[in-house]
Design a protein around this motif. Structure first.
Motif, PDB file in Angstrom:
ATOM      1  N   ALA A 253       0.823  -1.209   0.000  1.00 23.37           N
ATOM      2  CA  ALA A 253       0.000   0.000   0.000  1.00 23.37           C
ATOM      3  C   ALA A 253       0.861   1.265   0.000  1.00 23.37           C
ATOM      4  O   ALA A 253       0.570   2.235   0.684  1.00 23.37           O
ATOM      5  CB  ALA A 253      -0.924  -0.009   1.206  1.00 23.37           C
ATOM      6  N   VAL A 254       1.913   1.252  -0.811  1.00 21.22           N
ATOM      7  CA  VAL A 254       2.835   2.386  -0.847  1.00 21.22           C
ATOM      8  C   VAL A 254       2.126   3.652  -1.331  1.00 21.22           C
ATOM      9  O   VAL A 254       2.337   4.736  -0.790  1.00 21.22           O
ATOM     10  CB  VAL A 254       4.059   2.072  -1.730  1.00 21.22           C
ATOM     11  CG1 VAL A 254       4.934   3.290  -1.908  1.00 21.22           C
ATOM     12  CG2 VAL A 254       4.852   0.940  -1.126  1.00 21.22           C
ATOM     13  N   VAL A 255       1.272   3.530  -2.332  1.00 20.49           N
ATOM     14  CA  VAL A 255       0.574   4.702  -2.858  1.00 20.49           C
ATOM     15  C   VAL A 255      -0.323   5.317  -1.781  1.00 20.49           C
ATOM     16  O   VAL A 255      -0.377   6.539  -1.631  1.00 20.49           O
ATOM     17  CB  VAL A 255      -0.244   4.338  -4.114  1.00 20.49           C
ATOM     18  CG1 VAL A 255      -1.085   5.507  -4.576  1.00 20.49           C
ATOM     19  CG2 VAL A 255       0.682   3.874  -5.224  1.00 20.49           C
ATOM     20  N   LEU A 256      -0.985   4.467  -1.011  1.00 16.25           N
ATOM     21  CA  LEU A 256      -1.845   4.964   0.057  1.00 16.25           C
ATOM     22  C   LEU A 256      -1.034   5.620   1.174  1.00 16.25           C
ATOM     23  O   LEU A 256      -1.538   6.489   1.871  1.00 16.25           O
ATOM     24  CB  LEU A 256      -2.687   3.831   0.633  1.00 16.25           C
ATOM     25  CG  LEU A 256      -3.747   3.260  -0.300  1.00 16.25           C
ATOM     26  CD1 LEU A 256      -4.441   2.073   0.347  1.00 16.25           C
ATOM     27  CD2 LEU A 256      -4.758   4.328  -0.680  1.00 16.25           C
ATOM     28  N   SER A 257       0.200   5.233   1.341  1.00 16.89           N
ATOM     29  CA  SER A 257       1.048   5.857   2.352  1.00 16.89           C
ATOM     30  C   SER A 257       1.715   7.116   1.831  1.00 16.89           C
ATOM     31  O   SER A 257       1.963   8.047   2.591  1.00 16.89           O
ATOM     32  CB  SER A 257       2.126   4.881   2.808  1.00 16.89           C
ATOM     33  OG  SER A 257       1.542   3.821   3.502  1.00 16.89           O
ATOM     34  N   LEU A 258       2.018   7.142   0.544  1.00 18.69           N
ATOM     35  CA  LEU A 258       2.655   8.331  -0.030  1.00 18.69           C
ATOM     36  C   LEU A 258       1.703   9.527  -0.067  1.00 18.69           C
ATOM     37  O   LEU A 258       2.147  10.667   0.076  1.00 18.69           O
ATOM     38  CB  LEU A 258       3.144   8.036  -1.447  1.00 18.69           C
ATOM     39  CG  LEU A 258       4.483   7.332  -1.562  1.00 18.69           C
ATOM     40  CD1 LEU A 258       4.763   6.950  -3.007  1.00 18.69           C
ATOM     41  CD2 LEU A 258       5.594   8.186  -1.020  1.00 18.69           C
ATOM     42  N   THR A 259       0.422   9.263  -0.262  1.00 18.75           N
ATOM     43  CA  THR A 259      -0.540  10.357  -0.387  1.00 18.75           C
ATOM     44  C   THR A 259      -0.579  11.238   0.862  1.00 18.75           C
ATOM     45  O   THR A 259      -0.341  12.446   0.761  1.00 18.75           O
ATOM     46  CB  THR A 259      -1.931   9.810  -0.730  1.00 18.75           C
ATOM     47  OG1 THR A 259      -1.834   9.072  -1.943  1.00 18.75           O
ATOM     48  CG2 THR A 259      -2.936  10.927  -0.886  1.00 18.75           C
TER      49      THR A 259
END
Length: 61
Positions: free
Chosen positions: A17-23
């Motif tokens: 869930a890297v994208v969800l953490s980067l946001t």
């Protein structure tokens, strides 16, 4: 500094869930960390422009 650490930790431990953490890291934590650093490092005598203008206008009344 803790906001930067938190953003890094969230992204590193995100797994898939890297994208969800980067946001939230890029949208909230990093800008807030920059704002806090700028505010903390600003010289004590520096007055915001709006306050200086308001003081000049109040003196003319």
């Amino acid at each position: 500094m803790l906001l930067l650490d938190d953003a890094w930790f969230d992204v590193v431990t995100a797994g898939r869930a890297v994208v969800l953490s980067l946001t939230p890291a890029c949208v909230l934590e990093l800008p807030l960390a920059i704002l806090c650093a700028v505010t903390a490092l600003r010289p004590p005598g520096m007055v915001p422009v709006q306050a200086a203008v308001a003081q000049r206008e109040a003196a003319h009344v």
